[in-house]
Scaffold this motif. Structure first.
Motif, short mmCIF file in Angstrom:
data_model
loop_
_atom_site.label_atom_id
_atom_site.label_comp_id
_atom_site.label_asym_id
_atom_site.label_seq_id
_atom_site.Cartn_x
_atom_site.Cartn_y
_atom_site.Cartn_z
N TYR A 1 0.72 -1.16 0.02
CA TYR A 1 0.11 -0.06 -0.14
C TYR A 1 0.95 1.39 0.00
O TYR A 1 0.32 2.49 -0.32
CB TYR A 1 -1.03 0.03 1.32
CG TYR A 1 -0.38 0.19 2.46
CD1 TYR A 1 -0.10 1.71 2.77
CD2 TYR A 1 0.09 -0.87 3.28
CE1 TYR A 1 0.72 1.61 4.24
CE2 TYR A 1 0.83 -0.64 4.24
CZ TYR A 1 1.00 0.59 4.93
OH TYR A 1 1.49 0.75 6.15
N LEU A 2 2.35 1.13 0.38
CA LEU A 2 3.05 2.25 0.41
C LEU A 2 3.12 2.79 -1.06
O LEU A 2 3.33 3.93 -1.28
CB LEU A 2 4.26 1.81 1.13
CG LEU A 2 4.62 1.48 2.36
CD1 LEU A 2 5.78 0.99 2.78
CD2 LEU A 2 4.09 2.67 3.14
N LEU A 3 3.01 1.87 -2.06
CA LEU A 3 3.04 2.40 -3.49
C LEU A 3 1.95 3.25 -3.84
O LEU A 3 1.91 4.17 -4.58
CB LEU A 3 3.06 1.23 -4.24
CG LEU A 3 4.61 0.21 -4.37
CD1 LEU A 3 4.28 -0.88 -5.13
CD2 LEU A 3 5.92 1.08 -4.39
N ASN A 4 0.76 2.68 -3.39
CA ASN A 4 -0.50 3.60 -3.26
C ASN A 4 -0.18 4.99 -2.81
O ASN A 4 -0.67 5.91 -3.63
CB ASN A 4 -1.59 3.13 -2.61
CG ASN A 4 -2.00 1.62 -3.49
OD1 ASN A 4 -1.81 0.52 -2.87
ND2 ASN A 4 -2.76 1.87 -4.82
N ILE A 5 0.17 5.10 -1.72
CA ILE A 5 0.53 6.38 -0.95
C ILE A 5 1.24 7.18 -1.94
O ILE A 5 1.05 8.32 -2.06
CB ILE A 5 1.18 6.30 0.41
CG1 ILE A 5 0.25 5.40 1.24
CG2 ILE A 5 1.70 7.56 0.93
CD1 ILE A 5 0.87 5.26 2.78
N LYS A 6 2.44 6.61 -2.38
CA LYS A 6 3.33 7.31 -3.54
C LYS A 6 2.31 7.80 -4.78
O LYS A 6 2.54 8.91 -5.25
CB LYS A 6 4.52 6.48 -3.85
CG LYS A 6 5.57 7.58 -4.53
CD LYS A 6 6.87 6.80 -4.62
CE LYS A 6 7.85 7.45 -5.52
NZ LYS A 6 9.14 6.83 -5.71
N TYR A 7 1.47 7.00 -5.14
CA TYR A 7 0.95 7.34 -6.26
C TYR A 7 -0.23 8.71 -6.13
O TYR A 7 -0.50 9.37 -6.97
CB TYR A 7 0.17 6.26 -7.00
CG TYR A 7 -0.28 6.46 -8.47
CD1 TYR A 7 0.55 6.32 -9.37
CD2 TYR A 7 -1.69 6.61 -8.41
CE1 TYR A 7 -0.06 6.51 -10.60
CE2 TYR A 7 -2.15 6.83 -9.66
CZ TYR A 7 -1.29 6.85 -11.08
OH TYR A 7 -1.60 7.17 -12.13
N VAL A 8 -0.69 8.42 -4.78
CA VAL A 8 -1.99 9.38 -4.59
C VAL A 8 -1.54 10.85 -3.93
O VAL A 8 -2.40 11.77 -4.13
CB VAL A 8 -3.07 8.82 -3.88
CG1 VAL A 8 -3.68 7.44 -4.22
CG2 VAL A 8 -2.61 8.53 -2.10
N SER A 9 -0.32 10.78 -3.43
CA SER A 9 0.21 12.01 -2.78
C SER A 9 0.89 13.07 -3.97
O SER A 9 1.49 12.81 -4.72
CB SER A 9 1.28 11.69 -1.98
OG SER A 9 1.80 12.81 -1.24
N ASP A 10 0.09 14.16 -3.79
CA ASP A 10 0.57 15.14 -5.13
C ASP A 10 1.91 15.73 -4.56
O ASP A 10 2.07 16.11 -3.55
CB ASP A 10 -0.38 16.29 -5.21
CG ASP A 10 -1.88 15.74 -5.66
OD1 ASP A 10 -1.59 14.78 -6.61
OD2 ASP A 10 -2.87 16.31 -5.24
N GLN A 11 3.02 15.58 -5.45
CA GLN A 11 4.18 15.89 -5.26
C GLN A 11 4.64 17.32 -5.29
O GLN A 11 5.22 17.86 -6.43
CB GLN A 11 5.11 15.19 -6.04
CG GLN A 11 5.05 13.65 -6.17
CD GLN A 11 4.95 13.29 -4.80
OE1 GLN A 11 6.20 13.48 -4.13
NE2 GLN A 11 4.48 12.39 -4.28
N PHE A 12 3.93 18.33 -4.81
CA PHE A 12 4.38 19.57 -4.55
C PHE A 12 4.40 20.32 -3.43
O PHE A 12 3.69 19.69 -2.54
CB PHE A 12 2.89 20.31 -5.52
CG PHE A 12 3.20 20.34 -6.98
CD1 PHE A 12 3.77 21.53 -7.50
CD2 PHE A 12 3.13 19.25 -7.80
CE1 PHE A 12 3.81 21.57 -8.79
CE2 PHE A 12 3.11 19.30 -9.18
CZ PHE A 12 3.63 20.63 -9.60
#
Lengths: 290, 150
Positions: free
Chosen positions: B139-150
């Motif tokens: 699920y850590l990969l999901n966190i990375k995907y849904v967190s906006d990188q700004f």
């Protein structure tokens, strides 16, 4: 002189109007309760696209990512949680919602803001532009009610666009009852989760798997930590009967660079083709002082 | 055309015939764009379903059954983007993980060998694994995907 005074007075009036729109929006946002759907597109080196359902009450929200991969998370009192069935547990990392970031930016005094009236999807709206040192935020907000409908954030390394496809105003109890139905686990995430997150958040093309070998679970994280360089790491509890040095020696004997670190109660063995000094620098950056 | 231009035009369905052919050629080489297009299609399909289609109970049941089956198959076979090296590695892991651990060190040797296969494969190759090796931390990969990188 007269025209100069006119410009100054006009600017003050316009600034006051801008400020009023922004202040009204911030106040309105904090008391809104909505059930909505939105599409988020990120254009960057790692492009992303998501379709999400948003249940929001003020600054608290539950985001149900519908596609591409289902995943549910929440933001409550500034803390990020992961939702799994009827359980909600503290996330090992802060999850950023660009919309909430935009509202923070609007509240910051150093942000340069302008606003104009526009018609968006047939409705009278405001377009607000906010400039920070790193990014330009352009948002479209309905006039009645003041709901955020569109947001675009531009930075030198990419853009994020967020488009609401439908918004329904709901009573605050709608959100509160949803949260009440969840069991909240506020325990600090385990070290293994935190270490895995440190690695995953600092590599590209991350993938994760685990291997159970003779009763010991190894978590394996692979990806790229420099452009075009593969990298693999093995994580396991320090109280298991695996020797990190044994794994390091195995990699070295095959001609790879490898080293291990201990972070709290977790061992991490790294292996790569990259120079050992480059690996050390990266590890130091990721783990701060190890 | 750059990746961003291709994607922008693709989303807005503004690619002309020549550009469409160019983009298809580009997709063969660019994993990042392939990933984007696949995800875009998934999102678009979800939106279409939401707005145009109300499934019958029977169809809903069939879909749920299909999804469950797909998840089981996915767990059993492949995680992430498949590639030749990834498939080879999956088979490699599957073979050695199910091998009875007569000698304890043997299993660790194989764990290292799995890592070496990956290090030798094409940059960006995704780690794959057999059914028994799905991580509870994915699920850590999901966190990375849904967190906006700004």
């Amino acid at each position: 002189m007269r025209s100069f005074l006119f410009i100054v007075v006009s600017s003050l009036l316009v600034t006051y109007a801008f400020g009023s729109v922004v202040t009204d929006f911030i106040t309105s946002y904090a008391s809104q309760s909505i059930d909505a759907q939105r599409v988020v597109v990120e254009e960057s080196q790692s492009p992303k696209i998501r379709y999400e359902r948003v249940l929001r009450c003020g600054k608290n929200e539950v985001i149900d990512v519908i596609a591409p991969d289902p995943f549910e998370w929440a933001l409550l009192d500034g803390k990020s949680y992961i939702i799994n069935n009827d359980e909600m547990k503290l996330s090992p990392a802060t999850i950023v919602d660009i919309e909430q970031r935009f509202v923070q930016i609007l509240s910051a005094t150093s942000t340069v803001i302008s606003s104009t009236s526009v018609v968006y999807q047939g409705e009278s709206s405001y377009e607000i532009t906010a400039l920070t040192r790193n990014a330009t935020y352009i948002a479209v907000i309905g006039k009645q009610p003041m709901l955020l409908k569109y947001l675009k954030v531009k930075r030198s390394d990419g853009t994020i666009s967020m488009i609401y496809t439908s918004i329904s105003i709901v009573p605050p109890d709608y959100f509160n009852n949803f949260i009440k139905g969840l069991k909240i686990d506020s325990a600090t995430p385990e070290t293994m989760e935190r270490v895995a997150w440190k690695i995953i958040s600092n590599i590209k093309n991350a993938s994760i798997a685990s291997m159970d070998i003779n009763g010991v679970t190894l978590t394996i994280i692979a990806g790229m930590f420099l452009p075009q360089e593969n990298f693999i790491s093995y994580l396991f509890n320090s109280n298991s009967n695996i020797s990190p040095q044994f794994l390091v020696n195995q990699f070295k004997s095959q001609g790879y660079n490898s080293l291990s670190i201990k972070y709290e109660n977790v061992y991490v063995v790294f292996a790569t083709k990259v120079k050992i000094d480059d690996l050390r620098v990266w590890i130091k950056k990721v783990f701060n002082d190890q | 055309m750059k990746c961003e231009e291709f994607r922008e035009k693709f989303i807005h369905e503004e690619l002309n015939e020549l550009e469409r052919v160019e983009f298809e050629e580009h997709l063969k080489k660019c994993e990042s764009c392939r990933f984007f297009v696949n995800n875009y299609k998934k999102v678009k399909d979800s939106l279409k379903l939401l707005y145009t289609f109300k499934p019958s109970d029977e169809l809903e049941e069939n879909i749920l059954y299909g999804i469950k089956k797909r998840i089981m198959l996915k767990k059993a076979l492949i995680f992430g983007v498949p590639g030749i090296a990834a498939v080879a590695m999956s088979a490699f892991l599957a073979f050695y993980i199910v091998t009875p651990a007569g000698k304890q060190d043997f299993a660790y040797d194989k764990a290292v060998s799995a890592g070496i296969s990956l290090l030798n494969s094409q940059p960006g190759t995704t780690l794959t694994y057999a059914k028994t090796t799905k991580s509870n931390l994915d699920y850590l990969l999901n966190i990375k995907y849904v967190s906006d990188q700004f």
